[in-house]
Write a protein that holds these residues in place. Structure first.
Motif, mmCIF file in Angstrom:
data_model
loop_
_atom_site.group_PDB
_atom_site.id
_atom_site.type_symbol
_atom_site.label_atom_id
_atom_site.label_comp_id
_atom_site.label_asym_id
_atom_site.label_seq_id
_atom_site.Cartn_x
_atom_site.Cartn_y
_atom_site.Cartn_z
ATOM 1 N N ALA A 150 0.843 -1.198 0.000
ATOM 2 C CA ALA A 150 0.000 0.000 0.000
ATOM 3 C C ALA A 150 0.874 1.243 0.000
ATOM 4 O O ALA A 150 2.052 1.199 0.357
ATOM 5 C CB ALA A 150 -0.915 0.010 1.217
ATOM 6 N N PHE A 151 0.268 2.358 -0.409
ATOM 7 C CA PHE A 151 0.960 3.645 -0.358
ATOM 8 C C PHE A 151 0.917 4.161 1.088
ATOM 9 O O PHE A 151 0.060 4.967 1.451
ATOM 10 C CB PHE A 151 0.284 4.655 -1.295
ATOM 11 N N ASP A 152 1.832 3.687 1.915
ATOM 12 C CA ASP A 152 1.865 4.185 3.277
ATOM 13 C C ASP A 152 2.654 5.500 3.325
ATOM 14 O O ASP A 152 3.128 5.997 2.301
ATOM 15 C CB ASP A 152 2.475 3.149 4.222
ATOM 16 N N GLY A 153 2.787 6.060 4.517
ATOM 17 C CA GLY A 153 3.450 7.350 4.655
ATOM 18 C C GLY A 153 4.875 7.355 4.164
ATOM 19 O O GLY A 153 5.330 8.311 3.516
ATOM 20 N N SER A 154 5.615 6.281 4.460
ATOM 21 C CA SER A 154 7.023 6.214 4.038
ATOM 22 C C SER A 154 7.140 6.144 2.524
ATOM 23 O O SER A 154 8.020 6.774 1.928
ATOM 24 C CB SER A 154 7.698 5.003 4.678
ATOM 25 N N THR A 155 6.255 5.379 1.882
ATOM 26 C CA THR A 155 6.298 5.264 0.421
ATOM 27 C C THR A 155 6.011 6.607 -0.229
ATOM 28 O O THR A 155 6.680 6.998 -1.196
ATOM 29 C CB THR A 155 5.277 4.218 -0.061
ATOM 30 N N ILE A 156 5.026 7.318 0.292
ATOM 31 C CA ILE A 156 4.704 8.642 -0.245
ATOM 32 C C ILE A 156 5.875 9.598 -0.042
ATOM 33 O O ILE A 156 6.220 10.380 -0.937
ATOM 34 C CB ILE A 156 3.434 9.189 0.430
ATOM 35 N N ALA A 157 6.512 9.530 1.123
ATOM 36 C CA ALA A 157 7.656 10.403 1.400
ATOM 37 C C ALA A 157 8.823 10.098 0.460
ATOM 38 O O ALA A 157 9.492 11.012 -0.043
ATOM 39 C CB ALA A 157 8.091 10.235 2.852
ATOM 40 N N ILE A 158 9.070 8.820 0.194
ATOM 41 C CA ILE A 158 10.140 8.435 -0.717
ATOM 42 C C ILE A 158 9.828 8.911 -2.134
ATOM 43 O O ILE A 158 10.715 9.380 -2.860
ATOM 44 C CB ILE A 158 10.359 6.913 -0.665
ATOM 45 N N ALA A 159 8.563 8.798 -2.544
ATOM 46 C CA ALA A 159 8.162 9.282 -3.864
ATOM 47 C C ALA A 159 8.380 10.793 -3.971
ATOM 48 O O ALA A 159 8.893 11.291 -4.987
ATOM 49 C CB ALA A 159 6.706 8.934 -4.133
ATOM 50 N N ALA A 160 7.982 11.539 -2.928
ATOM 51 C CA ALA A 160 8.168 12.992 -2.936
ATOM 52 C C ALA A 160 9.646 13.349 -2.947
ATOM 53 O O ALA A 160 10.071 14.275 -3.660
ATOM 54 C CB ALA A 160 7.493 13.602 -1.701
ATOM 55 N N LEU A 161 10.436 12.601 -2.192
ATOM 56 C CA LEU A 161 11.882 12.819 -2.168
ATOM 57 C C LEU A 161 12.473 12.580 -3.554
ATOM 58 O O LEU A 161 13.357 13.315 -4.009
ATOM 59 C CB LEU A 161 12.516 11.880 -1.143
ATOM 60 N N GLY A 162 11.962 11.559 -4.238
ATOM 61 C CA GLY A 162 12.447 11.255 -5.572
ATOM 62 C C GLY A 162 12.164 12.364 -6.573
ATOM 63 O O GLY A 162 13.020 12.714 -7.383
ATOM 64 N N VAL A 163 10.960 12.905 -6.513
ATOM 65 C CA VAL A 163 10.625 14.029 -7.399
ATOM 66 C C VAL A 163 11.533 15.216 -7.101
ATOM 67 O O VAL A 163 11.997 15.909 -8.014
ATOM 68 C CB VAL A 163 9.141 14.421 -7.221
ATOM 69 N N LEU A 164 11.837 15.416 -5.816
ATOM 70 C CA LEU A 164 12.684 16.539 -5.410
ATOM 71 C C LEU A 164 14.098 16.384 -5.929
ATOM 72 O O LEU A 164 14.661 17.317 -6.525
ATOM 73 C CB LEU A 164 12.680 16.651 -3.883
ATOM 74 N N PHE A 165 14.717 15.208 -5.743
ATOM 75 C CA PHE A 165 16.106 15.089 -6.197
ATOM 76 C C PHE A 165 16.197 14.998 -7.723
ATOM 77 O O PHE A 165 17.196 15.395 -8.323
ATOM 78 C CB PHE A 165 16.874 13.963 -5.497
ATOM 79 N N ALA A 166 15.148 14.513 -8.381
ATOM 80 C CA ALA A 166 15.157 14.514 -9.843
ATOM 81 C C ALA A 166 15.092 15.939 -10.382
ATOM 82 O O ALA A 166 15.801 16.290 -11.342
ATOM 83 C CB ALA A 166 13.984 13.700 -10.380
ATOM 84 N N ALA A 167 14.261 16.789 -9.757
ATOM 85 C CA ALA A 167 14.166 18.189 -10.168
ATOM 86 C C ALA A 167 15.462 18.925 -9.876
ATOM 87 O O ALA A 167 15.953 19.717 -10.696
ATOM 88 C CB ALA A 167 13.006 18.865 -9.437
#
Length: 271
Positions: A150-167
């Motif tokens: 499931a999309f738990d809090g940690s998974t969402i945070a990792i996804a957001a972190l990924g968008v941040l470092f890619a940008a």
């Protein structure tokens, strides 16, 4: 009965008892991963293949009982969850290719190795690194979903972190202090969760748990050293990017091959 068919026949029976679950294929894939991994561990200590599979199946439980238990619990995820899990192997392969290309491009985009550095080379390398970061983020999300369902809090945070470092990599690729530590943090976080959930190759999970933080810390140190010592450390910066790329390429390729091998074993999902 051939040893190679024992797990496949178990999965056939298990799948037959799981009608009505939209995530049935993913559940069967995860069960197959567990069973084959368990059998391979037994074979590694000298157990013959057929006996190893029989022991792995005995430990997992009678298939109709397991199917009943799985059917009685809620579906493990929505369509987005299933998409990430289902395409994890192909996404990992694409990420490995992108890191290989980006690492080579960064040599010419970050350094004056051939005496002909141009802004176009730098922009190309930044775009490739950013693309590799984005696709790697998709892989990290997929690994988290396989570990938790499931999309738990940690998974969402990792996804957001990924968008941040890619940008950050796209805008400031040369300033590795702004994005490489974030990438290292997302990788380390995911590997820690994958290790607890047995959702990744044990060898590469451990390698990344050690290598990613070290590279992240080194990228900060190199940047600060270059600022305070006024030294030209462009090759050191590229080496860190290439080093992270090399470790990720090996781990991503291993993940893609393992998942492809699982598919090639060819068990069919009962209609």
């Amino acid at each position: 009965m051939a040893a190679d068919s024992l797990i496949d026949e178990y999965l056939q029976v298990l799948g037959t008892g799981m009608h009505g679950r939209r995530d049935r294929a993913d559940l069967l894939d995860e069960v197959a991963d567990h069973l084959h991994s368990a059998a391979e561990r037994l074979e590694a200590v000298g157990v013959d293949p057929e006996t190893a599979q029989r022991r792995a199946l005995a430990r997992f439980g009678e298939p109709r009982l397991v199917a009943g238990l799985l059917t009685s619990v809620p579906s493990k995820g929505n369509l987005v969850t299933l998409f990430f899990s289902r395409h994890l192997g192909a996404t990992a392969a694409l990420a490995a290719v992108l890191w290989a290309v980006a690492s080579v491009a960064a040599l010419y985009g970050f350094t004056d190795v051939d005496g002909a550095w141009t802004s176009d080379r730098y922009l190309l390398s930044a775009m490739l690194i950013s693309a590799a970061c984005l696709v790697t983020t998709a892989v990290l999300v997929g690994m988290n979903l396989r570990a938790t369902g499931a999309f738990d809090g940690s998974t969402i945070a990792i996804a957001a972190l990924g968008v941040l470092f890619a940008a950050a990599a796209l805008v400031l690729a040369w300033a590795i202090i702004f994005w490489l530590p974030l990438l290292a943090a997302a990788v380390t976080w995911t590997m820690a969760r994958a290790r607890r959930a047995h959702a990744g190759s044990r060898t590469f999970v451990l390698v990344l748990l050690v290598a990613a933080p070290l590279i992240g810390i080194a990228s900060i140190a190199v940047t600060l050293l270059g600022q305070f010592a006024e030294a030209n450390l462009e090759f050191a910066g590229w080496a860190l990017v290439a080093g992270m790329g090399a470790v990720l390429i090996a781990a991503l390729a291993d993940l893609a091959v393992r998942l492809a091998r699982r598919v090639s074993r060819g068990y069919a999902v009962p209609a």
